[in-house]
Design an enzyme around this catalytic site. Structure first.
Site, mmCIF file in Angstrom:
data_model
loop_
_atom_site.group_PDB
_atom_site.id
_atom_site.type_symbol
_atom_site.label_atom_id
_atom_site.label_comp_id
_atom_site.label_asym_id
_atom_site.label_seq_id
_atom_site.Cartn_x
_atom_site.Cartn_y
_atom_site.Cartn_z
ATOM 1 N N ILE A 165 14.756 74.261 36.326
ATOM 2 C CA ILE A 165 16.023 74.220 37.043
ATOM 3 C C ILE A 165 15.945 75.044 38.333
ATOM 4 O O ILE A 165 16.304 74.564 39.410
ATOM 5 C CB ILE A 165 17.188 74.698 36.143
ATOM 6 N N ASP A 184 10.070 85.238 39.432
ATOM 7 C CA ASP A 184 9.766 84.710 38.098
ATOM 8 C C ASP A 184 8.695 85.615 37.497
ATOM 9 O O ASP A 184 7.818 86.102 38.216
ATOM 10 C CB ASP A 184 9.247 83.257 38.205
ATOM 11 N N ASP A 267 29.135 79.644 33.761
ATOM 12 C CA ASP A 267 29.237 78.437 32.933
ATOM 13 C C ASP A 267 28.898 78.740 31.472
ATOM 14 O O ASP A 267 29.173 77.928 30.584
ATOM 15 C CB ASP A 267 28.250 77.389 33.482
ATOM 16 N N GLU A 272 30.878 81.499 22.743
ATOM 17 C CA GLU A 272 31.512 80.251 23.199
ATOM 18 C C GLU A 272 32.221 79.579 22.035
ATOM 19 O O GLU A 272 31.681 79.547 20.924
ATOM 20 C CB GLU A 272 30.452 79.317 23.793
ATOM 21 N N HIS A 295 30.426 75.629 29.760
ATOM 22 C CA HIS A 295 29.032 75.257 29.450
ATOM 23 C C HIS A 295 28.775 73.762 29.690
ATOM 24 O O HIS A 295 28.282 73.048 28.814
ATOM 25 C CB HIS A 295 28.680 75.639 28.007
ATOM 26 N N ILE A 296 29.134 73.325 30.901
ATOM 27 C CA ILE A 296 28.961 71.897 31.214
ATOM 28 C C ILE A 296 27.919 71.678 32.330
ATOM 29 O O ILE A 296 27.833 70.585 32.890
ATOM 30 C CB ILE A 296 30.301 71.222 31.604
ATOM 31 N N GLY A 297 27.150 72.727 32.608
ATOM 32 C CA GLY A 297 26.148 72.611 33.679
ATOM 33 C C GLY A 297 25.272 71.376 33.523
ATOM 34 O O GLY A 297 24.960 70.689 34.491
ATOM 35 N N GLY A 298 24.899 71.084 32.297
ATOM 36 C CA GLY A 298 23.983 69.954 32.075
ATOM 37 C C GLY A 298 24.682 68.724 31.538
ATOM 38 O O GLY A 298 24.032 67.755 31.152
HETATM 39 P P1 NAI Z 1 12.352 76.920 32.190
HETATM 40 O O1 NAI Z 1 11.722 77.438 30.949
HETATM 41 O O2 NAI Z 1 11.786 75.722 32.831
HETATM 42 O O3 NAI Z 1 12.390 78.097 33.280
HETATM 43 C C1 NAI Z 1 12.714 79.422 32.984
HETATM 44 C C2 NAI Z 1 11.897 80.318 33.907
HETATM 45 O O4 NAI Z 1 12.346 81.659 33.756
HETATM 46 C C3 NAI Z 1 10.414 80.303 33.585
HETATM 47 O O5 NAI Z 1 9.686 79.979 34.753
HETATM 48 C C4 NAI Z 1 10.121 81.723 33.123
HETATM 49 O O6 NAI Z 1 8.834 82.172 33.475
HETATM 50 C C5 NAI Z 1 11.197 82.501 33.842
HETATM 51 N N1 NAI Z 1 11.515 83.796 33.273
HETATM 52 C C6 NAI Z 1 11.541 84.167 31.973
HETATM 53 N N2 NAI Z 1 11.934 85.457 31.860
HETATM 54 C C7 NAI Z 1 12.162 85.905 33.120
HETATM 55 C C8 NAI Z 1 12.594 87.142 33.656
HETATM 56 N N3 NAI Z 1 12.864 88.164 32.869
HETATM 57 N N4 NAI Z 1 12.704 87.240 35.000
HETATM 58 C C9 NAI Z 1 12.405 86.192 35.805
HETATM 59 N N5 NAI Z 1 11.992 85.001 35.350
HETATM 60 C C10 NAI Z 1 11.875 84.860 34.032
HETATM 61 O O7 NAI Z 1 13.885 76.707 31.835
HETATM 62 P P2 NAI Z 1 14.926 75.760 32.588
HETATM 63 O O8 NAI Z 1 14.861 74.390 32.015
HETATM 64 O O9 NAI Z 1 14.759 75.930 34.039
HETATM 65 O O10 NAI Z 1 16.303 76.419 32.103
HETATM 66 C C11 NAI Z 1 16.738 77.668 32.617
HETATM 67 C C12 NAI Z 1 17.963 78.145 31.865
HETATM 68 O O11 NAI Z 1 19.043 77.227 32.021
HETATM 69 C C13 NAI Z 1 17.761 78.308 30.369
HETATM 70 O O12 NAI Z 1 18.376 79.485 29.936
HETATM 71 C C14 NAI Z 1 18.503 77.133 29.790
HETATM 72 O O13 NAI Z 1 18.942 77.395 28.493
HETATM 73 C C15 NAI Z 1 19.658 77.019 30.761
HETATM 74 N N6 NAI Z 1 20.339 75.719 30.770
HETATM 75 C C16 NAI Z 1 21.707 75.697 30.882
HETATM 76 C C17 NAI Z 1 22.393 74.507 30.908
HETATM 77 C C18 NAI Z 1 23.885 74.499 31.066
HETATM 78 O O14 NAI Z 1 24.513 73.543 30.638
HETATM 79 N N7 NAI Z 1 24.468 75.489 31.688
HETATM 80 C C19 NAI Z 1 21.702 73.220 30.746
HETATM 81 C C20 NAI Z 1 20.256 73.339 30.729
HETATM 82 C C21 NAI Z 1 19.613 74.555 30.717
#
Ligand code: NAI
Length: 412
Positions: A165, A184, A267, A272, A295-298
């Site tokens: 993301i 990251d 979000d 929740e 929580h509707i981001g996705g």
């Molecule tokens: P991803 O796993 O592809 O990326 C997460 C990144 O964070 C990784 O590159 C990782 O190395 C990095 N990371 C881990 N710990 C860290 C730290 N302490 N400092 C800096 N970087 C760190 O995950 P993705 O798919 O990008 O999702 C990101 C977040 O979004 C997740 O928490 C996921 O649950 C959330 N999400 C929320 C949604 C919503 O509806 N609001 C929908 C989809 C995902």
């Protein structure tokens, strides 16, 4: 899927149970592929109900509310695969599924774009202070002013977490003329002109908008606390579309009240409500220039459709070819079919000597292995064998008697 690759077990007899109103599109895809033995229920089932229902099921499709526990898996003697038609797989006991040789698939990236777009949308809204103007207009108050309203162009977006993301947000933000600075914990290739920061502090010190895209881990719990917020530029904006535990909302509320930062979009929350209409409370309620969403981001129609397609394709590939790419349990193997062969899948406990036992059993019976691939994880090994057609039935029986075997299946 290719028409030649028919399963040894007729597709119409593969017993499929879909729970939680899985999208009609996915059901249609299964039917079009010849899987007609589908039962579709609208809700989730309790553990007790599932234990009764799952006995003869070969494939179950669930969303996030059905818990597949060890007890359920123990009762599922014919289960080959679980399709989680959602983003996560926390609802499945993955350890137990692994030990039973049940493949588990989901659609982890289907809503990446949905989140990324909304982060950009929230950034525009907050930097223009639209939430306050919107409330005023609804209340019949005219609030036309330029003071405190800015453009995104030329501003710095700070991304914490540059995974799926975060990196998508980076691309969209640059298209709008923003500078992107990200941090990251892993080394990531910057997209476009984005710059990698040495640490999180560098991002907090320099970004006009900070957007969080990290997973929920012990390390990210309250990552954005009082101290971190103090490191943000005066008047900056914070966006959290990641996980609720990542931000100390009380500290954030205080920083907004004291005008240390100028806005926030949240979000996800540490707690929740379970269902629509339930009461919801947060320290962020009633604050100026704050966007709160449930929580509707996705949550978009496109993401739902992508989930249906993504999981269905992974399931077809496994059922018809033995391909396990994307599985959380059975090790990932992706092999094209070999002409003139039968494909046999062998899942076994990961103990030394199983591959040599397989090869000895087959070679003693003069069965020629045309192609073979083994992959293991901590618990189990997965072998895909392509065998000359004439001897494949004998091969199945020999493989079933190899010590430490969990499952053997002939595909075509
Ligand atoms: P991803 O796993 O592809 O990326 C997460 C990144 O964070 C990784 O590159 C990782 O190395 C990095 N990371 C881990 N710990 C860290 C730290 N302490 N400092 C800096 N970087 C760190 O995950 P993705 O798919 O990008 O999702 C990101 C977040 O979004 C997740 O928490 C996921 O649950 C959330 N999400 C929320 C949604 C919503 O509806 N609001 C929908 C989809 C995902």
């Amino acid at each position: 899927m290719s028409k030649q690759a028919s399963t040894s077990y007729p597709k119409e007899r593969i017993n499929i149970l879909f729970l939680e109103n899985i999208s009609e599109k996915a059901v249609q895809q299964f039917k079009q592929n010849g899987y007609t033995n589908i039962r579709k229920l609208s809700g989730a089932l309790s553990e007790e109900e599932l234990i009764k229902e799952i006995k003869d099921v070969h494939l179950i499709g669930i969303r996030s509310k059905t818990l597949i526990t060890k007890k359920v898996l123990d009762a599922a003697t014919k289960l080959q695969a679980i399709g989680c038609f959602c983003i996560g797989v926390n609802q499945v006991d993955l350890k137990a599924a692994t030990q039973k040789g049940v493949a588990v698939f989901n659609a982890p990236y289907s809503n990446t774009r949905s989140v990324a777009e909304l982060v950009i949308g929230a950034s525009v809204m907050l930097i223009r202070r639209i939430p306050d103007k919107n409330i005023a207009a609804h209340q019949g108050i005219w609030m036309k002013e330029a003071k405190g309203s800015y453009e995104l162009r030329g501003k710095t977006l700070g991304l914490i977490g540059y995974g799926n993301i975060g990196s998508q947000v980076s691309v969209l933000a640059e298209a709008l003329g923003m500078k992107v600075l990200f941090y990251d914990t892993e080394t990531k290739l910057p997209l476009g002109n984005a710059t990698a920061a040495k640490n999180m502090k560098e991002v907090l010190n320099n970004a006009d908008i900070v957007s969080l895209h990290v997973p929920e881990t012990p390390e990210t719990k309250l990552l954005i606390n009082k101290n971190a917020i103090k490191q943000m530029k005066p008047g900056a904006i914070l966006i959290n579309y990641a996980r609720g535990e990542v931000v100390d909302l009380k500290a954030l509320a205080t920083a907004l009240e004291e005008k240390q930062i100028s806005g926030a979009a949240i979000d996800v929350f540490p707690w929740e409500p379970e269902k629509n209409g339930d009461h919801f409370e947060s320290p962020m309620q009633g604050l100026k220039n704050v966007l709160l969403t449930p929580h509707i981001g996705g949550s978009t129609e496109e993401a739902q459709q992508n989930i249906g397609e993504d999981v269905s394709i992974k399931l077809f590939q496994y059922l018809e070819r033995g391909i396990t790419n994307g599985s959380h349990t059975v090790p990932a193997i992706g092999l094209p079919p070999i002409e003139g062969t039968h494909r046999i899948l062998h899942i076994h406990h990961n103990v030394p000597g199983v591959l040599s036992a397989i090869n000895t059993a087959l070679s003693k019976n003069k069965i020629n292995i045309v192609g073979q691939y083994l992959k293991t994880n901590e618990d189990i090994g997965y072998v895909v064998l392509d065998i000359e057609k004439k001897l494949s039935k004998t091969a199945i029986e020999l493989l079933k008697s190899v010590k430490s075997t969990i499952k053997v299946r002939m595909l075509y």
